[in-house]
Design an enzyme around this catalytic site. Sequence first.
Site, mmCIF file in Angstrom:
data_model
loop_
_atom_site.group_PDB
_atom_site.id
_atom_site.type_symbol
_atom_site.label_atom_id
_atom_site.label_comp_id
_atom_site.label_asym_id
_atom_site.label_seq_id
_atom_site.Cartn_x
_atom_site.Cartn_y
_atom_site.Cartn_z
ATOM 1 N N ASN A 151 12.895 3.366 -5.778
ATOM 2 C CA ASN A 151 11.719 3.850 -6.498
ATOM 3 C C ASN A 151 12.120 5.056 -7.346
ATOM 4 O O ASN A 151 12.486 6.104 -6.813
ATOM 5 C CB ASN A 151 10.622 4.229 -5.490
ATOM 6 C CG ASN A 151 9.337 4.664 -6.160
ATOM 7 O OD1 ASN A 151 9.197 4.598 -7.378
ATOM 8 N ND2 ASN A 151 8.387 5.119 -5.359
ATOM 9 N N LYS A 172 10.203 6.877 -9.166
ATOM 10 C CA LYS A 172 9.127 7.879 -9.211
ATOM 11 C C LYS A 172 9.051 8.501 -10.613
ATOM 12 O O LYS A 172 9.096 7.779 -11.605
ATOM 13 C CB LYS A 172 9.315 8.917 -8.100
ATOM 14 C CG LYS A 172 9.257 8.285 -6.706
ATOM 15 C CD LYS A 172 9.091 9.304 -5.598
ATOM 16 C CE LYS A 172 8.952 8.592 -4.253
ATOM 17 N NZ LYS A 172 8.746 9.542 -3.149
ATOM 18 N N HIS A 227 1.556 2.970 -2.669
ATOM 19 C CA HIS A 227 2.475 4.007 -2.193
ATOM 20 C C HIS A 227 1.672 5.225 -1.739
ATOM 21 O O HIS A 227 0.566 5.477 -2.231
ATOM 22 C CB HIS A 227 3.442 4.398 -3.315
ATOM 23 C CG HIS A 227 4.575 5.258 -2.850
ATOM 24 N ND1 HIS A 227 4.465 6.625 -2.706
ATOM 25 C CD2 HIS A 227 5.845 4.941 -2.481
ATOM 26 C CE1 HIS A 227 5.615 7.114 -2.272
ATOM 27 N NE2 HIS A 227 6.469 6.120 -2.122
ATOM 28 N N GLU A 266 6.376 3.147 5.497
ATOM 29 C CA GLU A 266 6.862 4.496 5.197
ATOM 30 C C GLU A 266 5.943 5.554 5.815
ATOM 31 O O GLU A 266 4.881 5.838 5.255
ATOM 32 C CB GLU A 266 6.917 4.734 3.684
ATOM 33 C CG GLU A 266 8.023 4.020 2.948
ATOM 34 C CD GLU A 266 8.161 4.537 1.527
ATOM 35 O OE1 GLU A 266 9.273 4.910 1.146
ATOM 36 O OE2 GLU A 266 7.147 4.577 0.798
ATOM 37 N N ILE A 287 8.721 10.978 3.986
ATOM 38 C CA ILE A 287 9.090 10.656 2.608
ATOM 39 C C ILE A 287 9.710 11.873 1.934
ATOM 40 O O ILE A 287 9.142 12.961 1.923
ATOM 41 C CB ILE A 287 7.857 10.173 1.807
ATOM 42 C CG1 ILE A 287 7.370 8.827 2.355
ATOM 43 C CG2 ILE A 287 8.187 10.045 0.323
ATOM 44 C CD1 ILE A 287 6.099 8.320 1.709
ATOM 45 N N GLY A 329 12.814 8.872 3.974
ATOM 46 C CA GLY A 329 13.928 9.695 4.440
ATOM 47 C C GLY A 329 15.273 9.005 4.498
ATOM 48 O O GLY A 329 16.250 9.596 4.976
ATOM 49 N N ALA A 375 14.226 6.589 -2.586
ATOM 50 C CA ALA A 375 13.940 7.244 -3.864
ATOM 51 C C ALA A 375 14.876 8.433 -4.062
ATOM 52 O O ALA A 375 15.901 8.330 -4.715
ATOM 53 C CB ALA A 375 12.479 7.677 -3.940
ATOM 54 N N SER A 376 14.537 9.564 -3.450
ATOM 55 C CA SER A 376 15.236 10.818 -3.741
ATOM 56 C C SER A 376 16.725 10.784 -3.428
ATOM 57 O O SER A 376 17.521 11.407 -4.133
ATOM 58 C CB SER A 376 14.571 11.983 -3.001
ATOM 59 O OG SER A 376 14.570 11.766 -1.602
#
Length: 229
Positions: A9, A11, A93, A141, A146, A180, A201-202
């Site tokens: 993702n 984002k 989400h 999630e 997250i 995470g 994502a991150s």
Amino acid sequence: MKPPIILINYKAYENSYGEKGVEISKKIEKVSKDYGVPIIISVPATMIYKLSQILEIPVYAQHVDALRHGAHTGAILPEMIKDAGAKGSLLNHSERKIRLDEIHEAVTRIRDLGLESVVCADSYELVHPLALLKPNAILIEPPELIGSGRAVSKEKPEVITRAVNEIKKVEGVYLIAGAGITTGEDVYKAIELGADGIGVASAVMKSSTPEKIVEDFIINALKAIDRKK
């Protein structure tokens, strides 16, 4: 869509759009092709057309509105993302939640258009009712994990195992684990616990070497699947 499912993702990070968005997407696709594992990228709406024109990996929207054609300023309709080249969309989400009736309408419209949907659930209790709507996959999630760097597969493995038990009640819907996920070990553990893949994502978008992170994810996902055979 088939396991191992790896969904990234984008984002609204600084490198999620423009030339930086193109650059990271090309790096992700190269790793995907090297290992023969289709990676799903869920990108900003403004990038769907551009990326779908230059990539072979599946490009998803991050959200669609459960609305029909009409006077809906700023709305993103399922028909719009299909026209732009998307293969599917994320829905519900934690950062873009919608009502159950909206999820139902969106999943149905997406399916009728020949696209795929991944519906997010913030608790294992929601997995079964959401799976009954027949999306292609449920992404479990826990919101508190997250972006935390603390993987659900390590911090709350019971969330995955309980979600797995719930998803088994509905045929033909995959379970993706997210929140995470940071390392290949996190990915291995999630699949070992019964997930069909992972959402991230991150860990990718904030990395200076995203291709190495993605490669580590794929290697461990394949290893976990092979171990389960």
